[in-house]
Design a protein around this motif. Sequence first.
Motif, PDB file in Angstrom:
ATOM      1  N   ILE A  24       9.087  11.034   3.519  1.00  0.00           N
ATOM      2  CA  ILE A  24       9.602   9.897   2.733  1.00  0.00           C
ATOM      3  C   ILE A  24       9.357  10.147   1.249  1.00  0.00           C
ATOM      4  O   ILE A  24       8.237  10.444   0.850  1.00  0.00           O
ATOM      5  CB  ILE A  24       8.842   8.619   3.130  1.00  0.00           C
ATOM      6  CG1 ILE A  24       9.089   8.350   4.597  1.00  0.00           C
ATOM      7  CG2 ILE A  24       9.254   7.443   2.293  1.00  0.00           C
ATOM      8  CD1 ILE A  24       8.517   7.040   5.066  1.00  0.00           C
ATOM      9  N   HIS A  25      10.407  10.004   0.451  1.00  0.00           N
ATOM     10  CA  HIS A  25      10.239  10.299  -0.977  1.00  0.00           C
ATOM     11  C   HIS A  25      10.149   9.033  -1.822  1.00  0.00           C
ATOM     12  O   HIS A  25      10.478   9.055  -3.000  1.00  0.00           O
ATOM     13  CB  HIS A  25      11.410  11.143  -1.483  1.00  0.00           C
ATOM     14  CG  HIS A  25      11.713  12.314  -0.614  1.00  0.00           C
ATOM     15  ND1 HIS A  25      10.738  13.201  -0.211  1.00  0.00           N
ATOM     16  CD2 HIS A  25      12.848  12.730  -0.053  1.00  0.00           C
ATOM     17  CE1 HIS A  25      11.288  14.111   0.561  1.00  0.00           C
ATOM     18  NE2 HIS A  25      12.561  13.855   0.690  1.00  0.00           N
ATOM     19  N   VAL A  26       9.747   7.943  -1.201  1.00  0.00           N
ATOM     20  CA  VAL A  26       9.656   6.702  -1.978  1.00  0.00           C
ATOM     21  C   VAL A  26       8.614   6.867  -3.081  1.00  0.00           C
ATOM     22  O   VAL A  26       7.481   7.260  -2.813  1.00  0.00           O
ATOM     23  CB  VAL A  26       9.212   5.523  -1.082  1.00  0.00           C
ATOM     24  CG1 VAL A  26       9.033   4.258  -1.898  1.00  0.00           C
ATOM     25  CG2 VAL A  26      10.214   5.315   0.029  1.00  0.00           C
ATOM     26  N   SER A  27       9.009   6.583  -4.283  1.00  0.00           N
ATOM     27  CA  SER A  27       8.058   6.634  -5.399  1.00  0.00           C
ATOM     28  C   SER A  27       8.636   5.800  -6.535  1.00  0.00           C
ATOM     29  O   SER A  27       9.743   5.277  -6.422  1.00  0.00           O
ATOM     30  CB  SER A  27       7.858   8.079  -5.862  1.00  0.00           C
ATOM     31  OG  SER A  27       6.797   8.137  -6.781  1.00  0.00           O
ATOM     32  N   GLU A  28       7.892   5.650  -7.581  1.00  0.00           N
ATOM     33  CA  GLU A  28       8.430   4.999  -8.773  1.00  0.00           C
ATOM     34  C   GLU A  28       7.576   5.403  -9.967  1.00  0.00           C
ATOM     35  O   GLU A  28       6.441   5.868  -9.794  1.00  0.00           O
ATOM     36  CB  GLU A  28       8.467   3.468  -8.617  1.00  0.00           C
ATOM     37  CG  GLU A  28       7.143   2.855  -8.300  1.00  0.00           C
ATOM     38  CD  GLU A  28       7.270   1.390  -7.860  1.00  0.00           C
ATOM     39  OE1 GLU A  28       6.690   0.535  -8.537  1.00  0.00           O
ATOM     40  OE2 GLU A  28       7.940   1.130  -6.849  1.00  0.00           O
ATOM     41  N   PHE A  29       8.147   5.239 -11.143  1.00  0.00           N
ATOM     42  CA  PHE A  29       7.368   5.504 -12.355  1.00  0.00           C
ATOM     43  C   PHE A  29       6.217   4.499 -12.412  1.00  0.00           C
ATOM     44  O   PHE A  29       6.388   3.329 -12.071  1.00  0.00           O
ATOM     45  CB  PHE A  29       8.248   5.374 -13.600  1.00  0.00           C
ATOM     46  CG  PHE A  29       9.019   6.629 -13.888  1.00  0.00           C
ATOM     47  CD1 PHE A  29       8.516   7.564 -14.772  1.00  0.00           C
ATOM     48  CD2 PHE A  29      10.213   6.891 -13.236  1.00  0.00           C
ATOM     49  CE1 PHE A  29       9.211   8.741 -15.023  1.00  0.00           C
ATOM     50  CE2 PHE A  29      10.910   8.059 -13.478  1.00  0.00           C
ATOM     51  CZ  PHE A  29      10.408   8.989 -14.375  1.00  0.00           C
ATOM     52  N   PHE A  30       5.042   4.958 -12.796  1.00  0.00           N
ATOM     53  CA  PHE A  30       3.852   4.108 -12.949  1.00  0.00           C
ATOM     54  C   PHE A  30       3.598   3.258 -11.690  1.00  0.00           C
ATOM     55  O   PHE A  30       3.271   2.073 -11.803  1.00  0.00           O
ATOM     56  CB  PHE A  30       3.962   3.233 -14.212  1.00  0.00           C
ATOM     57  CG  PHE A  30       4.148   4.049 -15.459  1.00  0.00           C
ATOM     58  CD1 PHE A  30       3.088   4.763 -15.993  1.00  0.00           C
ATOM     59  CD2 PHE A  30       5.386   4.144 -16.082  1.00  0.00           C
ATOM     60  CE1 PHE A  30       3.254   5.547 -17.131  1.00  0.00           C
ATOM     61  CE2 PHE A  30       5.558   4.926 -17.217  1.00  0.00           C
ATOM     62  CZ  PHE A  30       4.487   5.626 -17.737  1.00  0.00           C
ATOM     63  N   ARG A  31       3.765   3.896 -10.535  1.00  0.00           N
ATOM     64  CA  ARG A  31       3.520   3.170  -9.282  1.00  0.00           C
ATOM     65  C   ARG A  31       2.070   2.704  -9.274  1.00  0.00           C
ATOM     66  O   ARG A  31       1.165   3.504  -9.544  1.00  0.00           O
ATOM     67  CB  ARG A  31       3.765   4.130  -8.114  1.00  0.00           C
ATOM     68  CG  ARG A  31       3.605   3.499  -6.767  1.00  0.00           C
ATOM     69  CD  ARG A  31       3.984   4.509  -5.707  1.00  0.00           C
ATOM     70  NE  ARG A  31       4.045   3.912  -4.406  1.00  0.00           N
ATOM     71  CZ  ARG A  31       4.448   4.569  -3.322  1.00  0.00           C
ATOM     72  NH1 ARG A  31       4.820   5.825  -3.401  1.00  0.00           N
ATOM     73  NH2 ARG A  31       4.480   3.971  -2.159  1.00  0.00           N
ATOM     74  N   ASP A  32       1.816   1.466  -8.944  1.00  0.00           N
ATOM     75  CA  ASP A  32       0.508   0.841  -9.085  1.00  0.00           C
ATOM     76  C   ASP A  32       0.095   0.909 -10.564  1.00  0.00           C
ATOM     77  O   ASP A  32      -0.776   1.698 -10.956  1.00  0.00           O
ATOM     78  CB  ASP A  32      -0.568   1.525  -8.219  1.00  0.00           C
ATOM     79  CG  ASP A  32      -0.157   1.549  -6.757  1.00  0.00           C
ATOM     80  OD1 ASP A  32       0.380   0.551  -6.282  1.00  0.00           O
ATOM     81  OD2 ASP A  32      -0.365   2.582  -6.105  1.00  0.00           O
ATOM     82  N   PRO A  33       0.746   0.093 -11.413  1.00  0.00           N
ATOM     83  CA  PRO A  33       0.535   0.186 -12.859  1.00  0.00           C
ATOM     84  C   PRO A  33      -0.932   0.121 -13.278  1.00  0.00           C
ATOM     85  O   PRO A  33      -1.333   0.784 -14.244  1.00  0.00           O
ATOM     86  CB  PRO A  33       1.296  -1.017 -13.417  1.00  0.00           C
ATOM     87  CG  PRO A  33       2.278  -1.387 -12.366  1.00  0.00           C
ATOM     88  CD  PRO A  33       1.712  -0.967 -11.048  1.00  0.00           C
ATOM     89  N   GLU A  34      -1.757  -0.626 -12.528  1.00  0.00           N
ATOM     90  CA  GLU A  34      -3.183  -0.729 -12.918  1.00  0.00           C
ATOM     91  C   GLU A  34      -3.872   0.631 -12.851  1.00  0.00           C
ATOM     92  O   GLU A  34      -4.776   0.921 -13.625  1.00  0.00           O
ATOM     93  CB  GLU A  34      -3.927  -1.640 -11.941  1.00  0.00           C
ATOM     94  CG  GLU A  34      -3.711  -3.094 -12.158  1.00  0.00           C
ATOM     95  CD  GLU A  34      -4.502  -3.898 -11.114  1.00  0.00           C
ATOM     96  OE1 GLU A  34      -5.491  -3.391 -10.579  1.00  0.00           O
ATOM     97  OE2 GLU A  34      -4.091  -5.021 -10.847  1.00  0.00           O
ATOM     98  N   THR A  35      -3.451   1.442 -11.889  1.00  0.00           N
ATOM     99  CA  THR A  35      -4.056   2.776 -11.765  1.00  0.00           C
ATOM    100  C   THR A  35      -3.662   3.632 -12.966  1.00  0.00           C
ATOM    101  O   THR A  35      -4.484   4.358 -13.529  1.00  0.00           O
ATOM    102  CB  THR A  35      -3.601   3.447 -10.444  1.00  0.00           C
ATOM    103  OG1 THR A  35      -3.982   2.604  -9.379  1.00  0.00           O
ATOM    104  CG2 THR A  35      -4.205   4.824 -10.272  1.00  0.00           C
TER     105      THR A  35
END
Length: 279
Positions: free
Chosen positions: A74-85
């Motif tokens: 699965i290639h699900v991702s996003e920019f700044f995924r989990d922004p707090e991290t």
Amino acid sequence: MSPTSSELSVATYEAVVELLLRHEGLDLSSYKDDCIRRRLSAHIRQSGLPEWSWLDELERSARERSALLEALTIHVSEFFRDPETFAYLSHTLLPCLMERARTQGRSSLRAWSLGCACGEEPYSLALLWQDLDPGELKLEILATDISELALEKASQALYDPGRLQEVPPEMLEAFFLPEKGGYRLCPQTRAMVRFEQRDILNLENFPEVDLILCRNLLIYLDRDHQDAIEERFARALKKQGFLVLGHNESLGPAISDRFECLDRHHRIYQPRSTRSPSD
Ligand SMILES: C[S@@+](CC[C@H](N)C(=O)[O-])C[C@H]1O[C@@H](n2cnc3c(N)ncnc32)[C@H](O)[C@@H]1O
């Protein structure tokens, strides 16, 4: 014999595991069984073929093997995924690595993003770095994934606007160029990231790095393989380097004595030193 539900015959499952290992070098048996079985049977159902004839096709056709690999990963991702991290990386981890590098007189730091999907994670890191104004100090990012298709998209660095929602508007303005089909990341940021196809299950040749991002990949593997990989991370990380896992991932008991947990919420770990302090 044709699957009508998520049930998959043991013989078919074992045949697929053997075939992918022989042709593609991928060891499916290292993945959590139920998740792989579910996706495998959905993929076979979609082919419209009975299991036995789909298996023949899989043996014959490199194209079908590649389609199967895409269906299983699965290639699900996003920019700044989990922004707090990413905020934690920006205000704590990266400044700390920068300061240490300067004290040691180093001109560059190295990071590794494993399971980088279509580039969102390593490019987010590159953007943070540029935003911190590092002067002459460089960050070299190695980004690896098993999927050729994902890596191809990553090196194109062209993203649909809908996939850039977490990128702050001023960053979008400064680092992306609008063009037909979306926004393309600027050449300077792209040049910070080197993409390579690598299977995380191959424990040879782990590069020595200051920072490892391995997020939302280990969760698909069984605990023994997670432990083996995390043990390799402990050796690959430079002294006082950092390991960042995904929000739903944590180190298993067998490996937790190799790392100190620096922040439980953000899943940040540091290897306990077992080497000479010259690293
Ligand atoms: C869910 S994505 C995670 C993307 C990113 N790290 C994030 O957190 O947003 C998992 C990625 O792991 C890759 N992957 C799966 N099995 C792999 C393997 N054995 N070796 C390397 N990458 C693998 C998939 O192709 C996929 O791109």
